[in-house]
Design an enzyme around this catalytic site. Structure first.
Site, PDB file in Angstrom:
ATOM      1  CE  LYS A  48     -13.486 -11.038 -30.138  1.00 26.80           C
ATOM      2  NZ  LYS A  48     -12.318 -10.655 -29.367  1.00 26.80           N
ATOM      3  CD  GLN A  92      -9.133  -9.200 -28.782  1.00 29.15           C
ATOM      4  OE1 GLN A  92     -10.217  -9.060 -29.354  1.00 29.15           O
ATOM      5  NE2 GLN A  92      -8.817 -10.320 -28.141  1.00 29.15           N
ATOM      6  CG  ASP A 115     -15.662  -8.298 -23.442  1.00 29.33           C
ATOM      7  OD1 ASP A 115     -16.025  -9.402 -23.893  1.00 29.33           O
ATOM      8  OD2 ASP A 115     -14.598  -7.733 -23.781  1.00 29.33           O
TER       9      ASP A 115
END
Ligand code: NAP
Length: 278
Positions: A48, A92, A115
């Protein structure tokens, strides 16, 4: 049979996002919170951060010790929520136990929730309101759209009911007027549903779970599953045999996975332009 090439499509999307970010003419910061030292998480985060670099934005890693408390994580989230220089926040997963991961996801401001896991984002999606959308479901719909696969009136068999895949995807599919059967581990005679489906979406996490006798001729098969066998990443679908019967199919790797990554940055752009620049 056409392979739904998630890698190619995601590269195109990222290329487009790169110029869109540049045209914003400002510094963009994407915060990643990592607690502990989970090896797989380390690899995902590295990827990422690399993508951030390629996109010309700043990826900022907040790496906390394994024994960090939930309160400390929540404090960091609050700090990042209130920091006008931070545009997107990603936690994460998995967080080490006993931290309540879902509670942490829920504390991310809906304005920075790349997200789409917070209650506000998920609730708005369910109600049909604008929101940042969970990346894997959004990536699947984007991939189907790219290949002009029409969803209206189609019978979709969705095998998953999790908060991050099944539920948001169900909502996106019904919004497109598909008829969706949501299956799970307690579904009786799963193949009765898969065999009738125009589109099968499997997110179980079991290698070769979907076999060719379970799908109908000409169907579309989307493989979300990820399993690691002898160091190799493989999906839920027995690709060699199932692909003989399908009109379209996603490979693993190179299908849904890269689309999920691209959607994180698509959500970051949306977060800035729809929720922050107001
Ligand atoms: P999860 O919460 O464990 O969900 C798995 C789903 O499969 C559950 O709904 C479960 O049913 C169902 N299931 C399990 N065994 C089954 C069976 N025998 N028959 C029918 N359904 C069954 O996992 P998740 O987080 O949603 O992820 C699912 C898979 O997708 C994993 O392999 C994950 O690695 C992968 N994934 C991939 C991406 C990507 O970008 N490619 C992104 C996210 C997830 P119950 O609800 O009854 O337990």
């Amino acid at each position: 049979m056409t392979i739904l090439d998630g890698k190619k499509v995601s590269n195109e999307i990222l290329e487009d996002l790169k110029s869109k970010f540049a045209s914003l003419n400002k510094k963009i910061t994407f915060a990643i919170i990592w607690v502990g030292n989970n090896e797989a998480s380390g690899i995902y985060i590295k990827n990422k951060l690399k993508k951030c670099e390629e996109l010309g934005i700043e990826g900022k890693l907040y790496h906390l010790e394994e024994d960090t408390t939930e309160e400390e994580v929540l404090e960091l989230i609050a700090k990042l929520n209130n920091d006008n220089n931070v545009n997107g926040i990603l936690i994460q997963s998995p967080l080490p136990k006993p931290i309540n991961e879902v509670n942490c996801f829920n504390h991310v401001s809906y304005k920075k929730d790349v997200d789409g896991f917070s209650n506000i984002s998920a609730g708005n999606l369910t109600l049909g309101n604008p929101s940042l959308i969970s990346c894997t479901p959004k990536g699947i719909i984007t991939l189907l759209d790219y290949y002009h696969i029409n969803l209206e009136g189609k019978n979709v068999c969705l095998i998953n009911r999790s908060n991050i895949v099944g539920k948001p995807l169900f909502n996106l599919l019904i919004k497109r007027n598909a008829t969706v059967t949501m299956c799970h581990s307690k579904t009786n005679n799963l193949e009765d549903f898969t065999k009738e489906a125009d589109i099968v979406i499997s997110a179980v996490g079991r290698p070769k779970f979907i076999t060719s006798d379970m799908v109908k001729e000409g169907s579309v098969v989307i493989d979300v599953g990820i399993s690691r066998v002898n160091g190799k990443v493989i999906g839920d679908v027995d690709f060699a045999s199932v692909s003989q019967k399908t009109s379209y199919i996603t490979p693993v790797p190179g299908g849904v996975g890269p689309m999920t990554i691209a959607m994180i940055f698509s959500n970051l752009y949306e977060a800035i332009t729809k929720y922050q620049d107001k």
